[in-house]
Design an enzyme around this catalytic site. Sequence first.
Site, PDB file in Angstrom:
ATOM      1  N   TYR A 104       0.831  -1.202   0.000  1.00 53.86           N
ATOM      2  CA  TYR A 104       0.000   0.000   0.000  1.00 53.86           C
ATOM      3  C   TYR A 104       0.868   1.256   0.000  1.00 53.86           C
ATOM      4  O   TYR A 104       0.392   2.341  -0.325  1.00 53.86           O
ATOM      5  CB  TYR A 104      -0.939  -0.003   1.204  1.00 53.86           C
ATOM      6  CG  TYR A 104      -2.080   0.977   1.073  1.00 53.86           C
ATOM      7  CD1 TYR A 104      -3.040   0.810   0.074  1.00 53.86           C
ATOM      8  CD2 TYR A 104      -2.198   2.071   1.918  1.00 53.86           C
ATOM      9  CE1 TYR A 104      -4.086   1.708  -0.075  1.00 53.86           C
ATOM     10  CE2 TYR A 104      -3.248   2.973   1.786  1.00 53.86           C
ATOM     11  CZ  TYR A 104      -4.184   2.785   0.791  1.00 53.86           C
ATOM     12  OH  TYR A 104      -5.224   3.672   0.639  1.00 53.86           O
ATOM     13  N   LYS A 133       1.177   4.263  -2.605  1.00 54.67           N
ATOM     14  CA  LYS A 133       0.492   5.558  -2.582  1.00 54.67           C
ATOM     15  C   LYS A 133       1.500   6.713  -2.622  1.00 54.67           C
ATOM     16  O   LYS A 133       1.144   7.840  -2.985  1.00 54.67           O
ATOM     17  CB  LYS A 133      -0.397   5.662  -1.342  1.00 54.67           C
ATOM     18  CG  LYS A 133      -1.665   4.833  -1.416  1.00 54.67           C
ATOM     19  CD  LYS A 133      -2.639   5.378  -2.454  1.00 54.67           C
ATOM     20  CE  LYS A 133      -3.979   4.684  -2.404  1.00 54.67           C
ATOM     21  NZ  LYS A 133      -4.952   5.247  -3.373  1.00 54.67           N
TER      22      LYS A 133
END
Length: 259
Positions: free
Chosen positions: A155, A158
């Site tokens: 993640y 990002k």
Amino acid sequence: MSYRGTTALITGASAGLGEVFARQWAERGADVVLVARRLDRLEELAGALKRRHGITARPLAADLARPGAAAALKTELAERGITVQTLINNAGFGSHGAFAEQEPEHITRMIQLNVGAVAELTRTFLPELVADGRGALVTVASTAAYQTTPAMAVYGVKAFVLSLTEALAHETRRSSLRVLAVSPGPVSTEFFDVVGTQEAAVGRVSSPAEVVTAARRALERRRTPPSTVAGLPNRLSSLAPRFAPRRLVLATAGRALNA
């Protein structure tokens, strides 16, 4: 920042932040193109927006994690005579757990949706956004873009979303297009249902309306910033990793995420 007389393409519009982006833009008179995989939800939302605001809302089912999806979407809109003034890159998902224990296919899909689709959609639509100049390019990054996230290692892409958007804000600075990356902390959406645990929700949980309103207000400033972090506590926490030793940042994040 213009709304009425423009069309906003919103990804991940079937729930959460995407749905609220659609509601706030429609409330101000913008037509919307709603994109996600769940057509039934998109059709329900489109119907509600048409009835309430008298705008045009078009639901389009698409799997944006599939390479080439952006070009196919552009072709479909062109065939319908639709040009887009605003692109809101909201679709994305995360997962929690040790990187070595996650399925390779799951990792690949997450990277393709969170990074590949954002880059493809932005490159596909950016020329017409700049040429028109009435709307905006909005990407949903995350406070995870500001620090390493053990147990949510992938993640961390990002950070690319944030960097790309800020770079494009500079590249398009001579146009009237507004370019913004908005970075929320944890938000009360289906995100954590997909992640599979609430352990990933570190810090104060915001509502989708708080995040979208923060983004919209940033866009409506006389000079739109290239990026904004939604919520004062999140802004403060995003600054901390810049000044603390990296080992300390990693250890703190690891404890918070139960890594």
